[in-house]
Design an enzyme around this catalytic site. Structure first.
Site, PDB file in Angstrom:
ATOM      1  N   ARG A  72       0.842  -1.211   0.000  1.00 25.10           N
ATOM      2  CA  ARG A  72       0.000   0.000   0.000  1.00 25.10           C
ATOM      3  C   ARG A  72       0.874   1.256   0.000  1.00 25.10           C
ATOM      4  NH1 ARG A  72      -4.916   0.960  -1.381  1.00 25.10           N
ATOM      5  NH2 ARG A  72      -5.777  -0.671  -0.054  1.00 25.10           N
ATOM      6  N   HIS A 163       0.061   3.488 -10.529  1.00 23.76           N
ATOM      7  CA  HIS A 163      -0.902   4.014  -9.536  1.00 23.76           C
ATOM      8  C   HIS A 163      -0.158   4.759  -8.413  1.00 23.76           C
ATOM      9  CE1 HIS A 163      -4.036   3.848  -6.439  1.00 23.76           C
ATOM     10  NE2 HIS A 163      -4.836   3.159  -7.200  1.00 23.76           N
ATOM     11  N   GLU A 267      -2.374   9.090 -10.976  1.00 25.59           N
ATOM     12  CA  GLU A 267      -2.009   7.825 -11.615  1.00 25.59           C
ATOM     13  C   GLU A 267      -2.040   7.995 -13.130  1.00 25.59           C
ATOM     14  OE1 GLU A 267      -5.020   5.172 -10.039  1.00 25.59           O
ATOM     15  OE2 GLU A 267      -5.105   6.403  -8.239  1.00 25.59           O
TER      16      GLU A 267
HETATM   17  O1  TA6 Z   1      -7.226   4.427  -8.481  1.00 20.89           O
HETATM   18  C1  TA6 Z   1      -8.285   4.702  -7.589  1.00 20.89           C
HETATM   19  C2  TA6 Z   1      -8.841   3.380  -7.087  1.00 20.89           C
HETATM   20  O2  TA6 Z   1      -9.416   2.640  -8.134  1.00 20.89           O
HETATM   21  C3  TA6 Z   1      -9.828   3.683  -5.969  1.00 20.89           C
HETATM   22  O3  TA6 Z   1     -11.148   3.400  -6.385  1.00 20.89           O
HETATM   23  C4  TA6 Z   1      -9.351   2.780  -4.829  1.00 20.89           C
HETATM   24  O4  TA6 Z   1      -9.999   1.532  -4.905  1.00 20.89           O
HETATM   25  C5  TA6 Z   1      -7.856   2.723  -5.121  1.00 20.89           C
HETATM   26  O5  TA6 Z   1      -7.795   2.571  -6.529  1.00 20.89           O
HETATM   27  C6  TA6 Z   1      -7.093   1.680  -4.350  1.00 20.89           C
HETATM   28  O6  TA6 Z   1      -7.380   0.411  -4.834  1.00 20.89           O
HETATM   29  P1  TA6 Z   1      -6.683  -0.832  -4.050  1.00 20.89           P
HETATM   30  O7  TA6 Z   1      -7.144  -2.050  -4.780  1.00 20.89           O
HETATM   31  O8  TA6 Z   1      -5.213  -0.626  -4.139  1.00 20.89           O
HETATM   32  O9  TA6 Z   1      -7.174  -0.716  -2.632  1.00 20.89           O
END
Ligand code: TA6
Length: 295
Positions: A72, A163, A267
Site C-alpha cells: 500500500r 498508480h 495515476e
Molecule cells: O485508483 C483509484 C482506485 O481505483 C480507488 O477506487 C481505490 O480503490 C484505489 O484505486 C485503491 O485500490 P486498491 O485495490 O489498491 O485498494
C-alpha cells in the site's frame, strides 16, 4: 529473501539487495541526487527521495508485506486490468507477482536503470503477454512499463496504470493542475461523466476520478512542503486522481485512519475507454517521469 536475487549484480554502495519488510527481497538504489527502493513483489517502487527533500512517494505505515497482498503506497503496477473485476483481484495480478530483476545499467550522469520482468503467466481472459518494467533513478524517477502481445493471431486488449501515491505535507494545502477541460468519470457517482472546469483541483473529501483522453502533464502544488511535484507522461491517455478521505481510510486495514492527510494519488495509464488494443507481436510503452522543484 534476498537470496532470490543474484548478488553478482550488486554494485557496492549504489545498488544493493536487502531482505525488506516481511522478508520480501528488495533493491536499494543510491545516486548522488537521490535514493530509491524497489521490491521484487509487484516490481513495486516503495521509496524515492531526492537529497534534501521529503520523500516523493507516500507509503502507508499499515501496509502489508506479504506475497498474497499488494503493498500500500509507492507505485503499484496495475496490469492487465484497472479497477474491480468479478472473481478476480482489483487492479490486476501484476502487483502481487514476484518480478525478476534482469539487468542494472549505469549511465554517465550517475542514473541507475533497473530492468524488471514479469514472469510469463496465463491470465484468464487475456492473450499471453509479457511485461518489462524499467525504473530509472536519478534527479527524477522515470518509469517505463512495456507490455507485449505474445499471441500469434489474436489482439491483446488490456489496461495499464502506474498508480502512484505521492507524499504531501497537508492535503488541505494541495492543488493539482493540468486537468482543466478534461472529461472524467466520477467513481463516487457511479462513473458519471463530467468535465473538469477548475484550473486546479483541491481535495476536501473523497476524490476518485478517471480523467480520459488527456496526455497532459500534471503538477501537484504542495504549499505545506513548499514543493511542486511534476508528473510527465507518454503513452498514456488517462490520469486518475484519488484521495480516500476519512471513511475509506478507516475502511482499509492496510491504511492509517489519518494517512489521507499526507497523500494523493495521481495515476498515469490507459484505463476504461482508453484501454489499449495490441495486434499480435506489438508492444505498448507507458512512460512516466516524476520530478519536483521548490515552490
Ligand atoms: O485508483 C483509484 C482506485 O481505483 C480507488 O477506487 C481505490 O480503490 C484505489 O484505486 C485503491 O485500490 P486498491 O485495490 O489498491 O485498494
Amino acid at each position: 529473501m534476498k537470496s532470490s536475487l543474484n548478488t553478482g549484480m550488486e554494485i557496492p554502495r549504489c545498488v544493493t539487495f536487502q531482505d525488506g519488510q516481511g522478508l520480501l527481497p528488495c533493491v536499494e538504489v543510491r545516486t548522488p541526487a537521490s535514493e530509491a527502493e524497489i521490491y521484487l513483489h509487484g516490481a513495486h517502487v516503495t521509496h524515492f527521495q531526492k537529497t534534501g527533500e521529503p520523500p516523493l512517494l507516500f507509503m502507508s505505515k499499515m501496509s502489508r508485506y506479504s506475497s498474497d497482498a499488494p503493498i500500500r503506497g509507492g507505485v503499484p503496477v496495475i496490469l492487465p486490468w484497472f479497477g474491480p473485476r468479478p472473481e478476480a483481484p482489483t487492479h490486476g495480478m501484476a502487483r502481487t507477482q514476484s518480478w525478476t530483476l534482469k539487468e542494472i545499467t549505469l549511465s554517465g550522469d550517475d542514473t541507475k536503470k533497473l530492468h524488471f520482468q514479469l514472469p510469463a503467466c496465463q491470465v484468464p481472459g487475456f492473450e499471453p503477454f509479457t511485461a518489462d518494467y524499467f525504473v530509472t533513478v536519478g534527479t527524477t524517477l522515470e518509469l517505463e512499463l512495456i507490455t507485449t502481445n505474445n499471441s500469434k493471431d489474436r489482439n491483446l486488449v488490456f489496461e495499464d496504470c502506474l498508480h502512484t501515491y505521492f507524499h504531501v505535507g497537508d492535503i488541505a494545502a494541495v492543488r493539482v493542475r493540468g486537468l482543466q477541460g478534461a472529461r472524467y468519470l466520477d467513481r463516487l457517482q457511479n462513473q458519471a461523466e463530467k468535465q473538469e472546469t477548475a484550473p486546479e483541483i483541491t481535495v476536501a473529501g473523497e476524490v476518485d476520478r478517471s480523467y480520459l483522453d488527456t496526455t497532459a502533464a500534471v503538477e501537484i502544488h504542495d504549499a505545506s512542503f513548499k514543493r511542486i511535484i511534476t508528473v510527465e507522461k507518454e503513452g498514456s491517455r488517462s490520469t486518475v486522481v484519488w484521495n480516500p478521505w476519512i471513511a475509506k481510510s478507516q475502511a482499509m486495514p492496510d491504511f492509517g485512519n489519518e494517512e489521507y492527510l499526507q497523500m494523493i494519488c495521481v495515476e498515469s495509464g490507459n484505463v476504461i475507454e482508453n484501454r489499449i488494443t495490441l495486434a499480435p507481436g506489438q508492444s505498448h510503452i507507458l512512460r512516466v517521469r516524476l520530478g519536483s522543484r521548490p515552490m
